[in-house]
Every structure is written in structure tokens, then in C-alpha cells.
Design a protein around this motif. Structure first.
Motif, PDB file in Angstrom:
ATOM      1  N   GLY A 199      17.210 -17.777 -21.183  1.00  0.00           N
ATOM      2  CA  GLY A 199      16.032 -16.924 -21.299  1.00  0.00           C
ATOM      3  C   GLY A 199      16.032 -16.133 -22.587  1.00  0.00           C
ATOM      4  N   GLU A 200      17.205 -15.636 -22.967  1.00  0.00           N
ATOM      5  CA  GLU A 200      17.313 -14.882 -24.217  1.00  0.00           C
ATOM      6  C   GLU A 200      16.997 -15.760 -25.420  1.00  0.00           C
ATOM      7  N   GLU A 201      17.445 -17.006 -25.401  1.00  0.00           N
ATOM      8  CA  GLU A 201      17.165 -17.931 -26.504  1.00  0.00           C
ATOM      9  C   GLU A 201      15.668 -18.239 -26.580  1.00  0.00           C
ATOM     10  N   ALA A 202      15.028 -18.420 -25.417  1.00  0.00           N
ATOM     11  CA  ALA A 202      13.591 -18.677 -25.393  1.00  0.00           C
ATOM     12  C   ALA A 202      12.814 -17.477 -25.942  1.00  0.00           C
ATOM     13  N   ASP A 203      13.242 -16.274 -25.566  1.00  0.00           N
ATOM     14  CA  ASP A 203      12.580 -15.064 -26.071  1.00  0.00           C
ATOM     15  C   ASP A 203      12.751 -14.929 -27.578  1.00  0.00           C
ATOM     16  N   ARG A 204      13.935 -15.302 -28.096  1.00  0.00           N
ATOM     17  CA  ARG A 204      14.188 -15.240 -29.541  1.00  0.00           C
ATOM     18  C   ARG A 204      13.228 -16.165 -30.295  1.00  0.00           C
ATOM     19  N   LYS A 205      13.019 -17.374 -29.765  1.00  0.00           N
ATOM     20  CA  LYS A 205      12.102 -18.317 -30.406  1.00  0.00           C
ATOM     21  C   LYS A 205      10.666 -17.789 -30.377  1.00  0.00           C
ATOM     22  N   LEU A 206      10.288 -17.157 -29.262  1.00  0.00           N
ATOM     23  CA  LEU A 206       8.944 -16.580 -29.173  1.00  0.00           C
ATOM     24  C   LEU A 206       8.738 -15.491 -30.217  1.00  0.00           C
ATOM     25  N   ARG A 207       9.703 -14.590 -30.345  1.00  0.00           N
ATOM     26  CA  ARG A 207       9.587 -13.497 -31.318  1.00  0.00           C
ATOM     27  C   ARG A 207       9.527 -14.028 -32.741  1.00  0.00           C
ATOM     28  N   ALA A 208      10.326 -15.069 -33.045  1.00  0.00           N
ATOM     29  CA  ALA A 208      10.332 -15.648 -34.384  1.00  0.00           C
ATOM     30  C   ALA A 208       8.973 -16.272 -34.710  1.00  0.00           C
TER      31      ALA A 208
END
Length: 221
Positions: A84-93
Motif C-alpha cells: 500500500g505504501e508503494e502504491a501511495d508513493r507512485k500516486l504522489r509521484a
């Protein structure tokens, strides 16, 4: 090596009596398989339920199941959190790239190349949001039931088997691995040895209630 199937079935006083036998022998003859021994469906079911009850009544086995399931669920929770944290990082980027492109258009004026890139990032953002929405969350994970709940579910299963054999077998199939029936001995002492495994992960459902619907069951020992 052949499968077992119901070869005969009789009904007496509204009770069905079936006999299992080897498909290879009865369809292809003794030249392929010499095993002509049949066995009562009820006898197999009673033996299976007896073994399952013995397993569930052993406090050490149930304790080991609960402990190992708890460790596994905790590990899965950590893995889910990391994903989930990795998915959120991609969204923010992706959102940052879109903000930069929008700022570029505002400063430099219209550009077909920048506009095309912005449209591409908008599509990427939509895809990432959809993937994030589909990803499992820790809150929707498995739950380790209390041993008393497992016993309660098993009692329901016994009642269902007595009232509706077809539905009972369907429920059993959810957490019983395929049984291997091996003929042993010689006449008149021929018998079958049944081997298999109970997959008690079925008891690790998200619901805290019974897993047989109104009569409900819920996971491997």
C-alpha cells in the motif's frame, strides 16, 4: 491409481445408501485394475468425521494451528502495508508530475507536446487510483477464530451432513484435501486405508460468525 466413484445407490425409508468403488476396475476390468472392493459411502463419511473430530478435540493441534495462523496473518499484514505504501508513493509521484506540467503550461503558454504529456499522466493517475482501490487492506484480512468457534462450526457441519448429505459433502470439500483410498489385506479381511489432510485455513474467514451461512464453517493441520 484410479478415482473412486459411486457405483450403486439404493434408497430405503428415504435414506440413501451408496457404495464407492474403483472406476478403473469397473469400467476397464481386472486386466487394468484388480481392485473390486466396494465400500459404503456412509462408512467413509463416518471415518472422515471421526478423524476430523479427533483432530479438533486435540488442544495441542488446535493451539499450534492458532499460533501458526496468527504469525502468518501478521506477516501478510506487513506485506499488505508495504504494498500500500508503494502504491501511495507512485500516486504522489504522478500527481507531482501533473502539477509540474500544469505549471509549465501556465508559464510558457500552450504546447502540444506538454499537453499530450499531461494527458498521458492523467491516464496513468486514473490507472494507479483504480489499482489502489482494488488492493487488499490490512483491515479486511483474515481473523483467527477462538477454538470454541471451530468446535461450534464442526457441530453445525455434523448436523448438516445428517440432514442434507449433498450439501454436507460440498462443505467438507472446502477444507478436506482429496482422500487416497488404498486397498489392503486379503479376503475376508480386505479393507481400505484412507489418507489425506484437513486444510483448516477455511476457518480464517473475515467473518467472526459461522462459515456455513445460517448453519455456517471456517482453516491446515
Amino acid at each position: 491409481g484410479g478415482s473412486m466413484t459411486i457405483l450403486t445407490r439404493k434408497t430405503k425409508s428415504r435414506v440413501s445408501y451408496a457404495q464407492f468403488g474403483c472406476v478403473q476396475h469397473y469400467s476397464r476390468g481386472s486386466s487394468v485394475c484388480t481392485n473390486n472392493k466396494t465400500i459404503s459411502e456412509q462408512k467413509v463419511t463416518r471415518a472422515l468425521l471421526s478423524a476430523l473430530q479427533e483432530t479438533l478435540n486435540d488442544p495441542e493441534l488446535v493451539k499450534r494451528f492458532v499460533e501458526s495462523a496468527s504469525r502468518r496473518i501478521a506477516a501478510l499484514g506487513k506485506k499488505t502495508d508495504a504494498a500500500g505504501e508503494e502504491a501511495d508513493r507512485k500516486l504522489r509521484a504522478c500527481e507531482r508530475r501533473m502539477a509540474n506540467l500544469t505549471e509549465t503550461l501556465a508559464k510558457l503558454g500552450w504546447s502540444d507536446a506538454v499537453a499530450a504529456k499531461l494527458k498521458e499522466e492523467e491516464a496513468t493517475l486514473g490507472r494507479l487510483k483504480a489499482e489502489r482501490a482494488r488492493s487488499p487492506s490490512a483491515e479486511s484480512g483474515m481473523v483467527v477464530p477462538h477454538p470454541a468457534l471451530i468446535a461450534e462450526d464442526f457441530s453445525r457441519l455434523r448436523r448438516i451432513l445428517e440432514a442434507d448429505g449433498v450439501r454436507g459433502r460440498e462443505l467438507l470439500a472446502r477444507f478436506v484435501a482429496p482422500l487416497v483410498m488404498t486397498p489392503e489385506g486379503k479376503n475376508p479381511d480386505r479393507s481400505y486405508r484412507a489418507t489425506g489432510a484437513f486444510d483448516l485455513s477455511f476457518f480464517l474467514g473475515p467473518s467472526s460468525g459461522p462459515r456455513f451461512g445460517k448453519d455456517g464453517c471456517a482453516g491446515r493441520i
